[in-house]
Design a protein around this motif. Structure first.
Motif, PDB file in Angstrom:
ATOM      1  N   ARG A   1     -10.623  80.686  83.128  1.00 10.99           N
ATOM      2  CA  ARG A   1     -11.314  81.537  82.159  1.00 10.99           C
ATOM      3  C   ARG A   1     -11.392  82.981  82.634  1.00 10.99           C
ATOM      4  O   ARG A   1     -11.394  83.905  81.824  1.00 10.99           O
ATOM      5  N   ASP A   2     -11.444  83.169  83.927  1.00 11.75           N
ATOM      6  CA  ASP A   2     -11.435  84.522  84.474  1.00 11.75           C
ATOM      7  C   ASP A   2     -10.115  85.218  84.158  1.00 11.75           C
ATOM      8  O   ASP A   2     -10.062  86.436  83.982  1.00 11.75           O
ATOM      9  N   THR A   3      -9.051  84.417  84.083  1.00 13.92           N
ATOM     10  CA  THR A   3      -7.719  84.973  83.846  1.00 13.92           C
ATOM     11  C   THR A   3      -7.382  85.062  82.367  1.00 13.92           C
ATOM     12  O   THR A   3      -6.883  86.088  81.891  1.00 13.92           O
ATOM     13  N   TYR A   4      -7.658  83.979  81.625  1.00 10.82           N
ATOM     14  CA  TYR A   4      -7.197  83.901  80.238  1.00 10.82           C
ATOM     15  C   TYR A   4      -8.317  83.986  79.206  1.00 10.82           C
ATOM     16  O   TYR A   4      -8.045  84.187  78.022  1.00 10.82           O
ATOM     17  N   GLY A   5      -9.555  83.797  79.620  1.00 11.72           N
ATOM     18  CA  GLY A   5     -10.668  83.867  78.686  1.00 11.72           C
ATOM     19  C   GLY A   5     -11.117  85.300  78.464  1.00 11.72           C
ATOM     20  O   GLY A   5     -10.828  86.199  79.249  1.00 11.72           O
ATOM     21  N   ASP A   6     -11.854  85.503  77.376  1.00 11.31           N
ATOM     22  CA  ASP A   6     -12.318  86.864  77.087  1.00 11.31           C
ATOM     23  C   ASP A   6     -13.411  86.819  76.027  1.00 11.31           C
ATOM     24  O   ASP A   6     -13.491  85.871  75.243  1.00 11.31           O
ATOM     25  N   TYR A   7     -14.255  87.816  76.046  1.00 11.91           N
ATOM     26  CA  TYR A   7     -15.146  88.033  74.913  1.00 11.91           C
ATOM     27  C   TYR A   7     -15.487  89.514  74.834  1.00 11.91           C
ATOM     28  O   TYR A   7     -15.457  90.238  75.834  1.00 11.91           O
ATOM     29  N   ILE A   8     -15.766  89.956  73.623  1.00 10.82           N
ATOM     30  CA  ILE A   8     -16.074  91.362  73.358  1.00 10.82           C
ATOM     31  C   ILE A   8     -17.413  91.424  72.638  1.00 10.82           C
ATOM     32  O   ILE A   8     -17.679  90.623  71.735  1.00 10.82           O
ATOM     33  N   THR A   9     -18.231  92.352  73.039  1.00  7.69           N
ATOM     34  CA  THR A   9     -19.529  92.530  72.394  1.00  7.69           C
ATOM     35  C   THR A   9     -19.611  93.918  71.762  1.00  7.69           C
ATOM     36  O   THR A   9     -18.927  94.857  72.186  1.00  7.69           O
ATOM     37  N   ASP A  10     -20.465  94.020  70.745  1.00  7.30           N
ATOM     38  CA  ASP A  10     -20.698  95.336  70.156  1.00  7.30           C
ATOM     39  C   ASP A  10     -21.831  96.037  70.900  1.00  7.30           C
ATOM     40  O   ASP A  10     -22.319  95.541  71.929  1.00  7.30           O
ATOM     41  N   GLU A  11     -22.259  97.165  70.399  1.00  7.80           N
ATOM     42  CA  GLU A  11     -23.275  97.954  71.098  1.00  7.80           C
ATOM     43  C   GLU A  11     -24.604  97.228  71.219  1.00  7.80           C
ATOM     44  O   GLU A  11     -25.380  97.471  72.147  1.00  7.80           O
ATOM     45  N   SER A  12     -24.859  96.316  70.296  1.00  5.28           N
ATOM     46  CA  SER A  12     -26.122  95.575  70.335  1.00  5.28           C
ATOM     47  C   SER A  12     -26.063  94.360  71.259  1.00  5.28           C
ATOM     48  O   SER A  12     -27.063  93.696  71.480  1.00  5.28           O
ATOM     49  N   GLY A  13     -24.878  94.071  71.786  1.00  3.32           N
ATOM     50  CA  GLY A  13     -24.719  92.908  72.648  1.00  3.32           C
ATOM     51  C   GLY A  13     -24.245  91.663  71.924  1.00  3.32           C
ATOM     52  O   GLY A  13     -24.034  90.619  72.542  1.00  3.32           O
ATOM     53  N   LYS A  14     -24.048  91.755  70.615  1.00  2.00           N
ATOM     54  CA  LYS A  14     -23.569  90.611  69.847  1.00  2.00           C
ATOM     55  C   LYS A  14     -22.089  90.375  70.135  1.00  2.00           C
ATOM     56  O   LYS A  14     -21.289  91.309  70.167  1.00  2.00           O
ATOM     57  N   VAL A  15     -21.726  89.116  70.346  1.00  2.00           N
ATOM     58  CA  VAL A  15     -20.338  88.767  70.636  1.00  2.00           C
ATOM     59  C   VAL A  15     -19.517  88.842  69.353  1.00  2.00           C
ATOM     60  O   VAL A  15     -19.814  88.165  68.369  1.00  2.00           O
ATOM     61  N   THR A  16     -18.489  89.684  69.362  1.00  2.00           N
ATOM     62  CA  THR A  16     -17.632  89.838  68.187  1.00  2.00           C
ATOM     63  C   THR A  16     -16.275  89.163  68.367  1.00  2.00           C
ATOM     64  O   THR A  16     -15.546  88.971  67.400  1.00  2.00           O
ATOM     65  N   TYR A  17     -15.925  88.847  69.598  1.00  4.26           N
ATOM     66  CA  TYR A  17     -14.669  88.134  69.872  1.00  4.26           C
ATOM     67  C   TYR A  17     -14.898  87.204  71.050  1.00  4.26           C
ATOM     68  O   TYR A  17     -15.482  87.599  72.063  1.00  4.26           O
ATOM     69  N   PHE A  18     -14.425  85.961  70.910  1.00  2.29           N
ATOM     70  CA  PHE A  18     -14.644  84.970  71.963  1.00  2.29           C
ATOM     71  C   PHE A  18     -13.420  84.085  72.102  1.00  2.29           C
ATOM     72  O   PHE A  18     -12.947  83.508  71.124  1.00  2.29           O
ATOM     73  N   GLU A  19     -12.884  84.006  73.310  1.00  2.00           N
ATOM     74  CA  GLU A  19     -11.739  83.140  73.609  1.00  2.00           C
ATOM     75  C   GLU A  19     -11.996  82.461  74.957  1.00  2.00           C
ATOM     76  O   GLU A  19     -11.896  83.089  76.008  1.00  2.00           O
ATOM     77  N   PRO A  20     -12.340  81.165  74.941  1.00  2.00           N
ATOM     78  CA  PRO A  20     -12.664  80.473  76.193  1.00  2.00           C
ATOM     79  C   PRO A  20     -11.449  79.986  76.978  1.00  2.00           C
ATOM     80  O   PRO A  20     -11.599  79.504  78.096  1.00  2.00           O
ATOM     81  N   ALA A  21     -10.267  80.062  76.396  1.00  2.00           N
ATOM     82  CA  ALA A  21      -9.007  79.625  77.025  1.00  2.00           C
ATOM     83  C   ALA A  21      -8.865  78.114  77.049  1.00  2.00           C
ATOM     84  O   ALA A  21      -7.843  77.571  76.638  1.00  2.00           O
ATOM     85  N   VAL A  22      -9.851  77.414  77.575  1.00  2.00           N
ATOM     86  CA  VAL A  22      -9.847  75.951  77.574  1.00  2.00           C
ATOM     87  C   VAL A  22     -11.247  75.458  77.238  1.00  2.00           C
ATOM     88  O   VAL A  22     -12.238  76.160  77.452  1.00  2.00           O
ATOM     89  N   ILE A  23     -11.302  74.236  76.717  1.00  2.00           N
ATOM     90  CA  ILE A  23     -12.575  73.572  76.461  1.00  2.00           C
ATOM     91  C   ILE A  23     -12.681  72.409  77.439  1.00  2.00           C
ATOM     92  O   ILE A  23     -11.766  71.587  77.536  1.00  2.00           O
ATOM     93  N   SER A  24     -13.777  72.339  78.171  1.00  2.00           N
ATOM     94  CA  SER A  24     -13.932  71.272  79.154  1.00  2.00           C
ATOM     95  C   SER A  24     -15.397  70.887  79.273  1.00  2.00           C
ATOM     96  O   SER A  24     -16.284  71.740  79.158  1.00  2.00           O
TER      97      SER A  24
END
Length: 291
Positions: A55-78
């Motif tokens: 997840r450190d390599t392939y996962g990602d998330y983006i937040t807006d100015e308020s801290g709300k997550v606008t993009y989330f990619e966990p790479a794998v589910i486990s």
């Protein structure tokens, strides 16, 4: 957990552009398997990009100015606890007859497209010790743009290996002579299954072998040619740079992977390996008992 739940509902259900979602389920078994997988998968940490975990390599998330997550990619589910692992595996097992095997209807193609299926075997030389070679081979095959519609970890029996490589025997005998040709063919069967035809009999011939391989079914336009081009010729020393056999192969026999040479042979070989066999349910039942 709420982010994971939303991700699954969005990406694993329904259809997108007329195609069903596909996922690859991997089951790991061994001492402290849950904890060891947990450490490798890791967590998504917004401030760190060291690449120490998946997840450190392939996962990602983006937040807006308020801290709300606008993009989330966990790479794998486990799952990371024994109870949740058991619950999840039993759930997948319940639907494995319907949703597993070869996913014939998962991909749509333009009308008139020359769609083929072809078989790839990632050979036993890639599994002699824990390493990234199997993933590296699959990554190179991904350059073809083809879709994986079948996946199976398999231990080929001697009988299966004999049938699979049966067409090779007369070729070797013609090239090397009856005795040497037969011996070379038995070398191949032993390499793939762990047993030598002349040295095994009875149940030993049909029992799962000691050597492990991965069988993959690729589907798409002109699949046979595309896969074989990326694979390279049988002799790694004659394969072009960047091809799988040049990068991962060692000898004519220990050459990383096998690929069907025609759509017809792919069907024959898939039947021998039984790629569409549901072995997940038997594995889960042997671990947790019948539901």
């Amino acid at each position: 957990q709420e982010l994971i739940r939303g991700y699954v509902l969005k990406n694993f259900t329904g259809e997108r552009n007329g195609q069903r979602a596909r996922a690859l389920l991997l089951v790991f078994r061994g001492p402290d398997a849950i904890d060891r997988v947990h450490k490798v998968v890791g967590h998504i940490v917004h401030e760190r990009t060291s690449g120490e975990t998946i997840r450190d390599t392939y996962g990602d998330y983006i937040t807006d100015e308020s801290g709300k997550v606008t993009y989330f990619e966990p790479a794998v589910i486990s799952a990371f606890g024994s109870e949740s692992v058991e619950q999840g595996l039993k759930l997948w097992s319940e639907f494995s007859d319907r949703d597993g095997g070869i996913l014939d209807g998962a991909i749509t193609y333009a009308e008139g497209a020359k769609v083929e299926k072809t078989l790839v075997l990632i050979k036993p030389d890639n599994f002699k010790f824990p390493n990234i070679r199997p993933g590296g081979v699959i990554e190179v095959f991904s350059r073809t743009g083809l879709s994986i519609v079948g996946f199976k970890v398999h231990r080929m029996s001697v009988a299966q290996a004999e049938e699979f490589y049966g067409p090779v025997l007369p070729v070797l005998e013609e090239k090397l002579g009856a005795g040497k040709g037969r011996n070379a063919w038995e070398d191949v069967v032993e390499f793939m299954s762990g047993g030598r035809p002349s040295a095994v009999s009875g149940d030993q011939r049909t029992n799962p072998g000691t050597e492990k391989c991965i069988a993959l079914v690729y589907q798409g336009e002109d699949a046979v040619r595309k896969i074989r081009e990326v694979l390279g010729p049988t002799d790694p020393s004659k394969a072009p740079p960047g091809s799988i056999r040049r990068e991962f192969g060692q000898t004519i026999m220990v050459n990383a992977a096998h690929a069907s040479d025609s759509a017809e042979n792919a069907q024959r070989e898939m039947g021998i390996i039984q790629v569409d066999e549901n072995n997940l349910k038997a594995l889960i039942e042997s671990t947790y008992g019948r539901q």
